[in-house]
Scaffold this active site. Structure first.
Site, short mmCIF file in Angstrom:
data_model
loop_
_atom_site.label_atom_id
_atom_site.label_comp_id
_atom_site.label_asym_id
_atom_site.label_seq_id
_atom_site.Cartn_x
_atom_site.Cartn_y
_atom_site.Cartn_z
N ARG A 85 -21.63 -1.41 -29.65
CA ARG A 85 -21.36 -1.05 -28.18
C ARG A 85 -21.96 -1.66 -27.12
NH1 ARG A 85 -22.67 3.41 -31.13
NH2 ARG A 85 -20.79 4.99 -31.59
N ILE A 86 -23.15 -1.84 -27.22
CA ILE A 86 -23.95 -2.37 -26.04
C ILE A 86 -23.45 -4.17 -25.59
CG2 ILE A 86 -26.01 -3.02 -24.82
CD1 ILE A 86 -27.13 -0.60 -26.24
N THR A 95 -33.05 -7.17 -25.27
CA THR A 95 -33.11 -5.77 -24.67
C THR A 95 -32.95 -4.98 -25.81
OG1 THR A 95 -30.86 -6.04 -24.06
CG2 THR A 95 -32.15 -6.07 -22.22
N SER A 96 -33.24 -5.42 -27.15
CA SER A 96 -33.24 -4.60 -28.40
C SER A 96 -34.50 -4.15 -28.50
CB SER A 96 -32.39 -5.44 -29.29
OG SER A 96 -32.20 -4.52 -30.43
N ARG A 97 -35.36 -4.54 -29.63
CA ARG A 97 -36.54 -4.42 -29.89
C ARG A 97 -37.36 -5.84 -30.07
NH1 ARG A 97 -35.13 0.02 -28.63
NH2 ARG A 97 -35.24 1.87 -29.85
N GLU A 101 -45.84 -1.99 -27.69
CA GLU A 101 -45.64 -1.32 -26.25
C GLU A 101 -46.42 -0.37 -25.87
OE1 GLU A 101 -41.36 -0.56 -25.97
OE2 GLU A 101 -40.72 -2.68 -26.38
N HIS A 150 -39.31 -1.88 -21.13
CA HIS A 150 -38.42 -1.42 -21.81
C HIS A 150 -37.59 -0.06 -21.00
CE1 HIS A 150 -37.68 0.09 -26.29
NE2 HIS A 150 -36.64 0.21 -25.53
C1 DGY Z 1 -32.76 3.23 -27.27
O1 DGY Z 1 -32.27 4.24 -27.05
O2 DGY Z 1 -33.14 2.70 -28.31
C2 DGY Z 1 -33.58 2.49 -26.22
O3 DGY Z 1 -34.23 1.66 -26.48
C3 DGY Z 1 -34.09 3.21 -24.99
O4 DGY Z 1 -33.19 3.72 -24.34
#
Ligand code: DGY
Length: 333
Positions: free
Chosen positions: A157-158, A236-238, A267, A286
């Site tokens: 989706r993202i 922007t994932s992990r 983190e 994050h």
């Molecule tokens: C998630 O939802 O997994 C993000 O990293 C925080 O919104």
């Protein structure tokens, strides 16, 4: 009697109110401090439901202490903080919050890409530190975004929402994913390529894949060496998807040009982490989904999920594979 629920962080009062209509709650009252593991261990013993965040590690040894837990509702789309296999084995449903944070996270991903490419934070500090003496031809020059090639790793989706933004900037869009998506290829004019090809051809490599055993250290020295010298890595994932030591070496020695990181292996990232010493790294705490509207939507969805399951109904999002059929049974027990 209402089911007992433990909430691992202070939530907005309207959300707490909603949960209280259906459950007896106990909540960790701190906003900025995660619940200590020993407090969680004590509280998990006799609850029916756990409402948690990605900051909590819900592993097998914790779940062993849970005698009647039926549901873990995670206020996040990612669920790598939870041992889903251990939960499934015990008949505990794991629920997450996809969908509601898609556009907000795509906004941040694109903002981070732009900030890294055009050195926005470096420029801001340059001005505030009193270094702006004159306009100068190559002062604080960065990389172009329009017309460049973006490679999206993980077209969920993202990923799709980021592709839509990239299209608006006239970018060429490549993607790599476990499965091909012919409809999206047609709709958004995105091209499927093998992983190594994506690394070789992209000016921006954007990581939006879930964090699993397969994606741990997906980007390490070999992968970074395939990327262009002028390229930028965005995550922007992990954090664990990138080998941070390899990334540091590659940035330091000019193997790639820059990196925008919203996530880190540990983190909060330590202030003396080598990556934070590099000016070509833009580092964020994050905040991918951090808009007021979206965080409230996530909190409400995690609430609905939890309450639905405790009522023996099927919530919208269940993480455990093939779990839905057993729900009513496990809740009745
Ligand atoms: C998630 O939802 O997994 C993000 O990293 C925080 O919104």
């Amino acid at each position: 009697m209402k089911p007992k629920v433990y909430i691992t962080r202070k939530l907005p009062s309207e959300v707490v109110y909603e949960i209280e209509q259906h459950c007896d709650i106990n909540m960790w009252e701190e906003e900025d401090v995660p619940v200590p593991q020993e407090v969680l261990e004590e509280n998990i013993k006799d609850i029916d439901g756990l409402y948690c965040l990605l900051t909590e590690t819900i592993d097998d040894s914790l779940l062993q202490k849970a005698t009647k837990l039926k549901v873990i509702s995670n206020m996040a789309v990612g669920f790598n903080n939870i041992d889903v296999e251990a939960a499934t084995k015990r008949g505990i449903a794991v629920l997450n919050t996809p969908g509601v944070l898609t556009e907000t996270t795509a906004d941040l991903t694109f903002a981070l890409l732009m900030a890294t490419a055009r050195r926005l934070f470096e420029a801001e500090f340059f001005l505030r530190d009193g270094n702006w003496k004159t306009w100068s031809p190559m002062l604080l020059t960065g990389q172009d975004i329009h017309g460049a090639t973006i490679g999206i790793v993980g077209l969920g989706r993202i990923g799709e929402a980021v592709a839509r933004r990239a299209k608006g900037f006239g970018m060429k869009i490549l993607y790599h994913n476990r499965s091909r998506k012919p409809d999206v290829e047609r709709e958004l004019d995105v091209e499927y390529v093998e992983f190594d090809d994506l690394l070789r051809k992209s000016d921006y490599v954007v990581l939006l894949t879930p964090y699993t055993h397969e994606t741990k250290n997906l980007i390490s020295s070999r992968e970074l060496a395939l990327m262009k010298k002028t390229s930028i890595l965005i995550n922007t994932s992990r954090g664990g998807i990138v080998n941070e030591a390899a990334l540091y070496d590659s940035l330091q020695s000019g193997v790639i040009w820059g990196a925008g990181l919203d996530v880190f292996e540990e983190e909060p990232v330590s202030l003396d982490h080598p990556l934070l010493q590099l000016p070509q790294v833009v580092a964020l705490p994050h905040i991918g989904s951090a808009s007021i509207q979206t965080r409230l939507k996530m909190a409400r969805l995690a609430t609905d999920n939890l309450v639905q399951l405790l009522k023996g109904k099927k919530p919208e999002y269940i993480v455990n594979p093939n779990f839905s059929e057993n729900i009513t049974e496990s809740v009745k027990e």
